[in-house]
Design a protein around this motif. Structure first.
Motif, short mmCIF file in Angstrom:
data_model
loop_
_atom_site.label_atom_id
_atom_site.label_comp_id
_atom_site.label_asym_id
_atom_site.label_seq_id
_atom_site.Cartn_x
_atom_site.Cartn_y
_atom_site.Cartn_z
N LYS A 10 37.39 54.66 19.00
CA LYS A 10 37.15 53.26 18.63
C LYS A 10 36.17 53.17 17.46
O LYS A 10 36.38 52.40 16.51
N ILE A 11 35.10 53.96 17.51
CA ILE A 11 34.12 53.96 16.43
C ILE A 11 34.78 54.40 15.13
O ILE A 11 34.56 53.81 14.07
N ALA A 12 35.62 55.43 15.20
CA ALA A 12 36.31 55.92 14.01
C ALA A 12 37.24 54.86 13.45
O ALA A 12 37.31 54.64 12.24
N ARG A 13 37.95 54.17 14.34
CA ARG A 13 38.87 53.12 13.89
C ARG A 13 38.11 51.99 13.23
O ARG A 13 38.48 51.50 12.16
N LEU A 14 36.99 51.55 13.85
CA LEU A 14 36.18 50.47 13.27
C LEU A 14 35.56 50.89 11.95
O LEU A 14 35.33 50.05 11.07
N SER A 15 35.27 52.18 11.79
CA SER A 15 34.68 52.70 10.56
C SER A 15 35.72 53.06 9.53
O SER A 15 35.38 53.55 8.45
N ARG A 16 36.97 52.86 9.88
CA ARG A 16 38.09 53.21 8.99
C ARG A 16 38.08 54.70 8.65
O ARG A 16 38.31 55.09 7.52
N LEU A 17 37.80 55.53 9.66
CA LEU A 17 37.79 56.97 9.48
C LEU A 17 39.00 57.57 10.19
O LEU A 17 39.38 57.13 11.26
N SER A 18 39.56 58.57 9.57
CA SER A 18 40.67 59.30 10.18
C SER A 18 40.13 60.66 10.59
O SER A 18 39.84 61.51 9.74
N LEU A 19 39.94 60.87 11.89
CA LEU A 19 39.36 62.10 12.40
C LEU A 19 40.42 62.92 13.13
O LEU A 19 41.20 62.38 13.90
N SER A 20 40.40 64.23 12.89
CA SER A 20 41.29 65.12 13.63
C SER A 20 40.74 65.27 15.05
O SER A 20 39.62 64.84 15.35
#
Length: 96
Positions: A10-20
């Motif tokens: 959720k944090i990655a999505r809100l930060s617009r980050l694409s994490l493996s």
């Protein structure tokens, strides 16, 4: 407080980050380590401890307040199209 993998997603999505998946696992571990450290710091008894600006007793080394440069305003403003009272006069660009 400890985070879950869904929290990291959720944090990655809100930060617009694409994490493996590996990056998500690493982020989860690092964030949980940070929260564990904060919990340890909050557990320390600080009653009776005065807040301080610096951990060491230090005195500022002050110097005399003297002018070290000359005034170059006249030189800088000599090339300006219009100057009044040492201020640059510019055309109005926003109408009232």
């Amino acid at each position: 407080m400890s985070l879950t993998l869904s929290d990291v997603e959720k944090i990655a999505r809100l930060s617009r980050l694409s994490l493996s998946d590996a990056e998500q696992q690493q982020s989860l571990q690092e964030l949980n380590d940070i929260f564990a450290l904060v919990e340890k710091m909050q557990a320390v008894d600080t009653d009776g401890i005065e807040p301080m600006a610096h951990p060491h007793e230090v005195a500022l080394r002050l110097r005399d307040d003297v002018v070290t440069e000359t005034d170059h305003a006249a030189e800088y403003q000599a090339v300006a199209p219009e100057v009044r009272n040492r201020l640059y006069i510019v055309p109005q660009v926003i109408e009232e």
